[in-house]
Scaffold this active site. Structure first.
Site, mmCIF file in Angstrom:
data_model
loop_
_atom_site.group_PDB
_atom_site.id
_atom_site.type_symbol
_atom_site.label_atom_id
_atom_site.label_comp_id
_atom_site.label_asym_id
_atom_site.label_seq_id
_atom_site.Cartn_x
_atom_site.Cartn_y
_atom_site.Cartn_z
ATOM 1 N N LYS A 1 22.876 -8.546 10.705
ATOM 2 C CA LYS A 1 22.994 -9.177 9.451
ATOM 3 C C LYS A 1 23.706 -10.670 9.730
ATOM 4 O O LYS A 1 23.408 -11.631 9.196
ATOM 5 C CB LYS A 1 23.796 -8.701 8.300
ATOM 6 C CG LYS A 1 22.656 -7.726 7.640
ATOM 7 C CD LYS A 1 23.311 -6.866 6.613
ATOM 8 C CE LYS A 1 22.450 -5.914 5.812
ATOM 9 N NZ LYS A 1 23.082 -5.280 4.554
ATOM 10 N N ASP B 1 21.446 -8.464 -1.167
ATOM 11 C CA ASP B 1 22.505 -7.393 -1.263
ATOM 12 C C ASP B 1 23.377 -8.038 -2.696
ATOM 13 O O ASP B 1 23.642 -7.209 -3.373
ATOM 14 C CB ASP B 1 23.467 -7.170 -0.098
ATOM 15 C CG ASP B 1 22.631 -6.289 0.894
ATOM 16 O OD1 ASP B 1 21.747 -5.695 0.411
ATOM 17 O OD2 ASP B 1 23.027 -6.300 1.859
HETATM 18 P P1 NAP Z 1 31.080 -1.678 7.172
HETATM 19 O O1 NAP Z 1 30.843 -2.995 7.436
HETATM 20 O O2 NAP Z 1 31.405 -0.722 8.360
HETATM 21 O O3 NAP Z 1 32.421 -1.549 6.248
HETATM 22 C C1 NAP Z 1 33.115 -0.399 5.783
HETATM 23 C C2 NAP Z 1 34.161 -0.670 5.113
HETATM 24 O O4 NAP Z 1 34.991 0.612 4.485
HETATM 25 C C3 NAP Z 1 35.382 -1.167 6.145
HETATM 26 O O5 NAP Z 1 36.456 -1.905 5.233
HETATM 27 C C4 NAP Z 1 36.064 0.094 6.366
HETATM 28 O O6 NAP Z 1 37.270 0.078 7.070
HETATM 29 C C5 NAP Z 1 35.933 0.818 5.197
HETATM 30 N N1 NAP Z 1 36.164 2.417 5.773
HETATM 31 C C6 NAP Z 1 35.413 3.204 6.593
HETATM 32 N N2 NAP Z 1 35.742 4.309 6.428
HETATM 33 C C7 NAP Z 1 36.896 4.645 5.690
HETATM 34 C C8 NAP Z 1 37.837 5.422 5.237
HETATM 35 N N3 NAP Z 1 37.616 6.665 6.020
HETATM 36 N N4 NAP Z 1 38.756 5.322 4.456
HETATM 37 C C9 NAP Z 1 39.067 3.977 4.222
HETATM 38 N N5 NAP Z 1 38.066 3.025 4.379
HETATM 39 C C10 NAP Z 1 37.262 3.135 5.125
HETATM 40 O O7 NAP Z 1 29.929 -0.787 6.392
HETATM 41 P P2 NAP Z 1 29.034 -1.387 5.348
HETATM 42 O O8 NAP Z 1 27.837 -2.115 5.832
HETATM 43 O O9 NAP Z 1 30.094 -2.696 4.435
HETATM 44 O O10 NAP Z 1 28.489 -0.472 4.453
HETATM 45 C C11 NAP Z 1 29.353 0.293 3.640
HETATM 46 C C12 NAP Z 1 28.670 1.279 2.523
HETATM 47 O O11 NAP Z 1 27.942 0.655 1.669
HETATM 48 C C13 NAP Z 1 27.512 2.070 3.517
HETATM 49 O O12 NAP Z 1 27.832 3.664 2.928
HETATM 50 C C14 NAP Z 1 26.346 1.699 3.210
HETATM 51 O O13 NAP Z 1 25.373 2.517 3.030
HETATM 52 C C15 NAP Z 1 26.544 1.089 1.802
HETATM 53 N N6 NAP Z 1 25.685 0.161 1.428
HETATM 54 C C16 NAP Z 1 24.789 0.132 0.340
HETATM 55 C C17 NAP Z 1 23.887 -0.828 -0.002
HETATM 56 C C18 NAP Z 1 22.931 -0.754 -1.256
HETATM 57 O O14 NAP Z 1 22.213 -1.115 -1.336
HETATM 58 N N7 NAP Z 1 23.335 0.440 -2.154
HETATM 59 C C19 NAP Z 1 23.822 -1.915 0.601
HETATM 60 C C20 NAP Z 1 25.048 -2.000 2.006
HETATM 61 C C21 NAP Z 1 25.861 -1.209 2.148
HETATM 62 P P3 NAP Z 1 37.595 -0.018 8.445
HETATM 63 O O15 NAP Z 1 37.242 -1.287 9.274
HETATM 64 O O16 NAP Z 1 39.213 0.283 8.434
HETATM 65 O O17 NAP Z 1 36.962 1.192 9.255
#
Ligand code: NAP
Length: 282
Positions: free
Chosen positions: A68, A104
């Site tokens: 992305k 998004d």
């Molecule tokens: P990402 O870039 O990896 O970011 C994840 C965030 O969550 C980071 O801030 C991470 O912190 C935090 N995190 C991860 N594990 C954690 C834990 N155990 N406790 C506290 N914080 C935690 O991922 P992303 O792309 O943003 O995606 C995140 C979620 O959104 C996924 O489940 C994805 O499927 C969903 N999503 C959904 C849509 C939709 O259309 N519905 C679109 C996009 C994403 P750290 O850096 O400290 O690990």
């Protein structure tokens, strides 16, 4: 029927074989009688993939993890929002130029604003990663919340997101906290949005914070779409909250892509049916 006139759309990601997007978009093309097909390409080198899009005349693409941000230098132009967010999930052609957009942000806003007034509300957002970037920009680009509280375990990540938002929206009120200080933050909040993957399949028993801290009768949105109702949403429903699953954001971001690519009104019920059927099979 696929023939010599069929136009090709694609999702580029790695891994990508789990994606629901081909089912959603192909159902939409079919419903609107559009001679197009949407396929998944498992792509490691995004620069080469973009050369392929140009060479083969692929009409549009969805971009997913891990491309992305990396895709940006290889596009001709970005929409204003994609440029501010610094992340692209949609590629399309306009006046012979390959452009990047971020649906998004739109999908998130569409989903939340269908259920809840955002203006003047205090919003607690859990997580500060890629999805949080699109969510938080959408909140200030499309609306005017009273305050955003960003809760993330990584201090540098949450402060960076706050600075980035403030440089684009200088009048915004944004606070940050860690997960240990959630008790105080949640008391002020009328909307809670989980952007962390905590509770996602196959770890459905997990929840990002102690469910006892969920306030009564607020709005709780989870970006996770697999499972549709996460443990966080189940616990919030017990507290009589309005709950919003991530399937809605996924659907609206895909619908916006369809609109950008075809100029036609997206067949939302058909797209939703395709998405729910994928979820049932997984
Ligand atoms: P990402 O870039 O990896 O970011 C994840 C965030 O969550 C980071 O801030 C991470 O912190 C935090 N995190 C991860 N594990 C954690 C834990 N155990 N406790 C506290 N914080 C935690 O991922 P992303 O792309 O943003 O995606 C995140 C979620 O959104 C996924 O489940 C994805 O499927 C969903 N999503 C959904 C849509 C939709 O259309 N519905 C679109 C996009 C994403 P750290 O850096 O400290 O690990």
């Amino acid at each position: 029927m696929i023939n010599a006139h069929t136009e090709v759309y694609a999702i580029l990601g790695h891994p990508v074989r789990h994606s629901f997007s081909p089912a959603i978009h192909n159902a939409a093309f079919q419903a609107n009688n559009i001679n197009a097909v949407y396929v998944a390409f498992d792509v490691e080198n995004i620069a080469d993939a973009l050369k392929g899009i140009r060479a083969l005349g692929i009409r549009g693409a969805s971009i997913t993890i891990p491309h992305k941000i990396a895709i940006i230098p290889y596009l001709d132009e970005l929409t204003d929002l994609a440029s501010k967010i610094g992340s692209v999930n949609t590629v399309y052609w306009e006046d012979g130029k390959l452009k990047g957009d971020n649906t998004d942000a739109y999908g998130f806003y569409e989903s939340l604003s269908h259920h809840e007034e955002i203006t003047d509300k205090t919003i607690l957002m859990l997580g500060a990663g890629g999805a949080a970037l699109a969510v938080s920009f959408a909140l200030f680009a499309y609306d005017k919340p009273a305050k955003l509280i960003i809760a993330a375990r990584n201090r540098e990540q949450r402060e960076q997101l706050r600075s980035r938002l403030l440089s684009n929206f200088p009048d915004a009120t944004i606070e940050t906290c860690n997960f240990e200080s959630l008790s105080e933050a949640r008391k002020q909040s009328q909307i809670i949005i989980n952007t962390t993957p905590v509770g996602m399949f196959p770890n459905e028993d997990q929840i990002p914070f102690d469910p006892a801290l969920i306030p009564e009768k607020i709005t709780v949105m989870d970006l996770i779409y697999h499972p549709v109702e996460t443990r966080l949403l189940q616990e919030a429903a017990r507290k009589h909250c309005t709950i919003i699953p991530g399937t809605e954001m996924l659907l609206y971001q895909a619908a916006r892509q369809f609109e950008i690519w075809t100029g036609e009104k997206p067949p939302l019920p058909i797209m939703k049916k395709a998405l729910l059927s994928c979820l049932k099979q997984n």
